[in-house]
Design an enzyme around this catalytic site. Sequence first.
Site, PDB file in Angstrom:
ATOM      1  N   ASP A 198       0.859  -1.188   0.000  1.00 25.07           N
ATOM      2  CA  ASP A 198       0.000   0.000   0.000  1.00 25.07           C
ATOM      3  C   ASP A 198       0.892   1.233   0.000  1.00 25.07           C
ATOM      4  O   ASP A 198       2.050   1.180   0.432  1.00 25.07           O
ATOM      5  CB  ASP A 198      -0.917   0.012   1.225  1.00 25.07           C
ATOM      6  CG  ASP A 198      -1.908   1.183   1.187  1.00 25.07           C
ATOM      7  OD1 ASP A 198      -2.498   1.408   0.120  1.00 25.07           O
ATOM      8  OD2 ASP A 198      -2.082   1.858   2.207  1.00 25.07           O
ATOM      9  N   SER A 199       0.341   2.347  -0.457  1.00 26.10           N
ATOM     10  CA  SER A 199       1.096   3.594  -0.446  1.00 26.10           C
ATOM     11  C   SER A 199       1.286   4.119   0.973  1.00 26.10           C
ATOM     12  O   SER A 199       2.120   4.980   1.210  1.00 26.10           O
ATOM     13  CB  SER A 199       0.383   4.657  -1.300  1.00 26.10           C
ATOM     14  OG  SER A 199      -0.917   4.891  -0.794  1.00 26.10           O
ATOM     15  N   CYS A 259      -4.273  -1.272  -2.262  1.00 24.09           N
ATOM     16  CA  CYS A 259      -4.333   0.176  -2.453  1.00 24.09           C
ATOM     17  C   CYS A 259      -5.165   0.422  -3.703  1.00 24.09           C
ATOM     18  O   CYS A 259      -4.836  -0.106  -4.772  1.00 24.09           O
ATOM     19  CB  CYS A 259      -2.915   0.723  -2.631  1.00 24.09           C
ATOM     20  SG  CYS A 259      -2.795   2.460  -3.105  1.00 24.09           S
ATOM     21  N   GLU A 280      -6.160   9.796   9.114  1.00 22.00           N
ATOM     22  CA  GLU A 280      -4.737   9.785   9.484  1.00 22.00           C
ATOM     23  C   GLU A 280      -4.414  10.767  10.613  1.00 22.00           C
ATOM     24  O   GLU A 280      -3.406  10.606  11.301  1.00 22.00           O
ATOM     25  CB  GLU A 280      -3.872  10.058   8.253  1.00 22.00           C
ATOM     26  CG  GLU A 280      -3.961   8.935   7.233  1.00 22.00           C
ATOM     27  CD  GLU A 280      -2.760   8.828   6.322  1.00 22.00           C
ATOM     28  OE1 GLU A 280      -1.971   9.793   6.261  1.00 22.00           O
ATOM     29  OE2 GLU A 280      -2.609   7.775   5.666  1.00 22.00           O
ATOM     30  N   CYS A 289     -11.695   2.973  -0.869  1.00 23.96           N
ATOM     31  CA  CYS A 289     -10.408   3.372  -0.295  1.00 23.96           C
ATOM     32  C   CYS A 289     -10.224   2.576   0.987  1.00 23.96           C
ATOM     33  O   CYS A 289     -11.168   2.441   1.781  1.00 23.96           O
ATOM     34  CB  CYS A 289     -10.367   4.866   0.003  1.00 23.96           C
ATOM     35  SG  CYS A 289      -8.885   5.402   0.904  1.00 23.96           S
ATOM     36  N   HIS A 334      -8.727   3.249   3.647  1.00 23.64           N
ATOM     37  CA  HIS A 334      -8.833   4.024   4.895  1.00 23.64           C
ATOM     38  C   HIS A 334     -10.279   4.071   5.404  1.00 23.64           C
ATOM     39  O   HIS A 334     -10.520   4.221   6.596  1.00 23.64           O
ATOM     40  CB  HIS A 334      -8.399   5.485   4.663  1.00 23.64           C
ATOM     41  CG  HIS A 334      -6.922   5.699   4.681  1.00 23.64           C
ATOM     42  ND1 HIS A 334      -6.086   5.178   3.735  1.00 23.64           N
ATOM     43  CD2 HIS A 334      -6.128   6.422   5.528  1.00 23.64           C
ATOM     44  CE1 HIS A 334      -4.845   5.561   3.991  1.00 23.64           C
ATOM     45  NE2 HIS A 334      -4.843   6.315   5.069  1.00 23.64           N
TER      46      HIS A 334
END
Length: 277
Positions: free
Chosen positions: A12-13, A75, A162, A196, A198
Amino acid sequence: MSENYKPIGVFDSGYGGLTVLRSVIDELPQYDYLYLGDNARTPYGTRSFEVVYEYTLQAVEKLFEMGCHLVILACNTASAKALRSIQQRDLPNIDPTRRVLGVIRPSVERIPEVTRSGHVGVLGTTGTVKSESYPMEIRKISVGHPVRTYQEACPMWVPIVENNEIGTPGADYFVEKNVKQLLEKDAKIDTVILGCTHYPLLSETIRKFLPKHIQLLEQGPIVADRLADYLTRHPEIEQKCSTGGSRRFLTTESVENFETRAGMFFGESLQAEHIHL
């Protein structure tokens, strides 16, 4: 490193792929896993196709070098902008027996099992939405059963997660705004994909503003289920995945920064190692 160490690679990034890895480990705990987060160069969503492809290929080659025969791009941006090129252009030259899989196709394949109206919404990053990857993949599986796809870019959601702003009035404001804008595009939407990795951390907030009849698809459990099926159908790949039950975590950023945030996504504290790409 032992020759018998052949982990399943997860790339993942940044951090989001840890939510996918968590689900995969919960379903398939017996395998060794090697996670690589390119945190030093995140976010990928705002970068060009060429740059995302270049960065993703570097990560895949590193994971191959470290013993992986199977790599999952956990990702959405990398899956959207790099997966096809790596599969078609690079794997035949690197090693045609190795495999790289993404998270978009498994998510899309679940849609026919869930939607009744054939009207589907996608909540994703700006990069994933602009790539049109979800509508393109949905068109491939909806031959004979037309599915209409509506997308909404949610640029504030990743920063909210985040910066650990989940559950705050600010998070509520932006989630409600984007969910409302998506649903205003078509009143018949009955299924929404979280495009996504996240976003599962915001799922409780999202459900507050989503009518109860709408199904919310989270990628982690879907990818885990499809991976289990894939390994059953491809014993030649499954036999190249070692079963020591170990987990290693690599980051291109500082180990301290990674460990501080990673636990929120993975669900438990972890120890990481620094790596250069």
